[in-house]
Design an enzyme around this catalytic site. Structure first.
Site, PDB file in Angstrom:
ATOM      1  N   HIS A 121     -12.005  -5.361   8.013  1.00  0.00           N
ATOM      2  CA  HIS A 121     -12.529  -5.211   6.653  1.00  0.00           C
ATOM      3  C   HIS A 121     -13.885  -4.508   6.685  1.00  0.00           C
ATOM      4  O   HIS A 121     -14.730  -4.760   5.827  1.00  0.00           O
ATOM      5  CB  HIS A 121     -12.708  -6.572   5.972  1.00  0.00           C
ATOM      6  CG  HIS A 121     -11.444  -7.185   5.463  1.00  0.00           C
ATOM      7  ND1 HIS A 121     -10.396  -7.508   6.287  1.00  0.00           N
ATOM      8  CD2 HIS A 121     -11.045  -7.539   4.214  1.00  0.00           C
ATOM      9  CE1 HIS A 121      -9.423  -8.054   5.566  1.00  0.00           C
ATOM     10  NE2 HIS A 121      -9.791  -8.074   4.297  1.00  0.00           N
ATOM     11  N   GLU A 145       0.816  -1.222   0.000  1.00  0.00           N
ATOM     12  CA  GLU A 145       0.000   0.000   0.000  1.00  0.00           C
ATOM     13  C   GLU A 145       0.845   1.264   0.000  1.00  0.00           C
ATOM     14  O   GLU A 145       0.512   2.262  -0.651  1.00  0.00           O
ATOM     15  CB  GLU A 145      -0.966   0.008   1.193  1.00  0.00           C
ATOM     16  CG  GLU A 145      -2.175  -0.911   1.029  1.00  0.00           C
ATOM     17  CD  GLU A 145      -1.874  -2.362   1.376  1.00  0.00           C
ATOM     18  OE1 GLU A 145      -0.770  -2.639   1.887  1.00  0.00           O
ATOM     19  OE2 GLU A 145      -2.747  -3.222   1.146  1.00  0.00           O
TER      20      GLU A 145
END
Lengths: 345, 317
Positions: free
Chosen positions: A132, A64
């Site tokens: 999530h 990321e």
């Protein structure tokens, strides 16, 4: 009259926005995990690698920091990257690049540099548990230098994404995983209670939506409800019920972008109704609703006939057990009661 | 290498040295605000690398960025004015010593977050590759940066995508106060390159011509589309980590040993041996450099401060 074909899912609206912008401007490139052949975890980029090639649709390793850093470096040198972070929870892995780099570079260079990047990430809780499913929009509202977009319908998804890509600043573009309306590769239709994805379909024709302009999703006169993302849909359903059952007229405002925020539309509505409920899915403490409530308290206190009410997630990480998760996230019932409470004082 | 180039390299190294020395004394008088991380002792690296770059090539620098800025050829007086926090500074007084940038000279910026510039440099290299202008990126960082995730993610991505970039690690043996032996378990940082599938070379970072030669090869390779190289330059910083740090954690013998390997003295000696420079020429360059620094100080002092009325001017484009 011939029927005009319209886009009735957010996933497809986003894909169309990316496609149109990539066709229009060769500087637009895509970066992200599994966005190539696979088409993205939520299928937003499906087919784009075929259409635009590997050079512009860049499937990345699970890195990321490198995704966002690379987007920034490319943006500083003439590109307009759109980066996808698979889940908004993963933004913590590249927080430095977003907060210390993308957001600060313009100021640190005294205006020499611009950082036209879009960071797409999906928020919202949907039985995937704590890592999530968090809604993190408020972190970025707190960071000067970033803009924050929160589309709730296909119409806004397409128009706002096209606008975000053309913006010369870093834009955090939050999508809600229950609003995509796309089929997962397993064939299961993504959707849930309250998700009315076809509220406002997107036309194929060219248009953009300016940032900082709220959309009044439903006009009303008794109470103002400001809601974002999935909560827009829940608010609309509750509004319908209240109108039918109790004759209460609810105005539902979707800010569309949190930074910049259309204060004027919200304040004018509150001046009209005298009551405010703010609904967002992030946890209530220090959240989206807190900022909007503070603005209204500062600028329109004299017009308020009742205390402002925030409806957000409980102050907890998102739990896995579906019944507990459901309890933590603002439900239609909670929204219903909040509006009633504000109206009773 | 022709004489003109050899002299240019000398002048540039001297300019960085004298700039940093002068700046140090200005800080002590209190006229320059903030903090600073000085480049004294590492001049051969910035100059050895940047002498290979074209004007439209890019660099990313670090919190210790004055040397890279000058080596890339950006205006000295704008750097001075920036450190004086003046409106005429390269970053309009908004960046300061740790965040030096000059986009029109290809200097994409430094920063106070160790390692963070590495993936940004990769992005510039990706952009160069896509736009096909033949540009390359020189990405500078210190030994401290190689233990960050940003280093790993950035170098790996550059290797996988064969980006036109060179990674220049200035190993000055200390990350702030922490000696390299406490932070890295291998002898040479250059060895890490193997793990990414790219070449890694350790060089004497105090020998400007050696740095120049190795950078030349790596840049040529990058420009030809044959991927990145990691160059580890062994060097030493003369001052502490930052202004407040006397650097007392370093053994005196070690400091003295490195002072004997001063890159500027070594290079000057070499130029004298080669008959490129004599005492007269050397003095002439010295005077030129001092003059340009004095002029920059005058410029910085006379420049206005940023206007607080415009304090939000640079938040959004």
């Amino acid at each position: 009259m011939p029927e005009i074909k319209q886009i009735d899912t957010i996933a497809e609206a986003l894909r169309e926005a990316l496609r149109e912008e990539m066709q229009r401007d060769p500087a637009v490139i895509l970066l992200g995990e599994d966005i190539g052949e696979f088409g993205g975890a939520f299928q937003v980029t499906r087919g784009l690698i075929k259409e635009f090639g590997k050079e512009r649709v860049r499937n990345t390793p699970i890195s990321e920091t490198a995704i966002i850093g690379t987007a920034i470096g490319a943006a500083l040198t003439g590109m307009r990257p759109v980066a996808e972070i698979q889940y908004a929870d993963f933004l913590t892995c590249c927080m430095d690049q977003i907060v210390n780099q993308a957001a600060k570079i313009r100021l640190m260079t005294g205006g020499q540099a611009k950082v036209p990047i879009v960071i797409r990430a999906q928020v919202g809780s949907a039985t995937r548990g704590a890592q999530h499913g968090q809604s993190v929009e408020a972190w970025f509202m707190h960071t000067p230098g970033l803009k924050v977009a929160v589309p709730s319908t296909p119409y806004e998804a397409k128009g706002l994404l096209k606008m975000a890509i053309r913006d010369d600043n870093p834009v955090m573009f939050f999508e809600h995983k229950l609003l995509y309306g796309s089929r997962s590769p397993g064939g299961k239709l993504k959707g849930t209670e309250g998700a009315v994805t076809t509220v406002k379909p997107a036309p194929y024709e060219e248009y953009t939506i300016p940032f900082g302009k709220a959309d009044v999703k439903k006009e009303g006169k008794d109470v103002t409800v400001v809601a974002t993302l999935l909560m827009v849909h829940k608010a609309l359903r509750v509004a319908e019920r209240l109108e039918k059952e109790e004759g209460i007229s609810v105005e539902v405002i979707d800010p569309c972008t949190l930074v910049p925020l259309d204060e004027e539309t919200i304040l004018n509505s509150v001046k009209k109704t005298g009551r405010l409920v703010v609904i967002s899915e992030d946890c209530t403490r220090g959240g989206v609703g807190s900022e909007i409530a503070a603005i209204v308290a500062e600028k329109a206190l004299d017009f308020l006939d009742a205390p402002i009410k925030r409806v957000g997630a409980l102050n907890t990480p998102i739990p896995f057990a579906p019944n507990v998760e459901k309890h933590v996230i603002p439900s239609e019932e909670r929204i219903f009661l909040a509006i009633k409470e504000v109206l009773s004082s | 290498m022709e004489k003109v180039k050899l002299l240019k390299i000398y002048r540039k190294m001297l300019e960085i040295r004298r700039f940093e020395e002068k700046l140090y004394s200005l800080f002590l008088t209190g006229i320059v605000p903030g903090t600073m991380h000085q480049y004294i002792g590492q001049e051969a690296i910035a100059v050895g690398v940047c002498e290979n770059l074209r004007e439209n090539d890019y660099i990313t620098t670090t919190h210790r960025g004055h040397g890279h800025y000058l080596a890339k050829g950006a205006p000295l007086k704008e750097l001075m004015a920036e450190l004086f926090a003046k409106k005429t500074g390269c970053c309009r007084g908004m960046g300061g010593s740790m965040h030096i940038a000059k986009l029109s000279s290809g200097i994409l910026g430094g920063g106070g977050i160790v390692g963070a510039g590495i993936p940004i440099a990769c992005g510039a290299a990706l952009s160069a590759k896509i736009r096909k202008k033949g540009q390359i990126v020189a990405c500078f960082f210190g030994d401290g940066a190689v233990n960050t995730g940003a280093f790993h993610e950035g170098v790996n991505l550059a290797a996988v995508w064969k980006l036109p970039i060179i990674f220049v690690c200035e190993n000055n043996l200390y990350a702030f106060s922490t000696p390299i032996k406490e932070a890295v378990a291998i002898e040479n940082i250059a060895e890490r390159a193997r793990g990414y599938g790219i070449p890694g070379i350790a060089v004497n970072g105090n020998d400007v011509l050696e740095v120049y030669e190795i950078a030349y090869q790596a840049i040529k390779k990058a420009r030809e589309g044959r991927g990145p190289t990691l160059i580890e330059c062994k060097t030493y910083r003369y001052k502490g980590h930052a202004r407040f740090d006397p650097g007392t954690y370093r053994p005196r013998e070690e400091v003295e040993e490195w002072l004997r390997k001063d890159p500027l003295v070594l290079y000057q000696r070499k130029l004298i041996e080669m008959g490129i420079i004599d005492e007269k020429k050397s003095e002439e360059i010295e005077q030129e450099v001092r003059k340009s620094i004095e002029e920059a100080i005058k410029f910085a002092k006379a420049s206005p401060e940023p206007d607080i009325k415009n304090s939000l001017e640079y938040v959004y484009a």
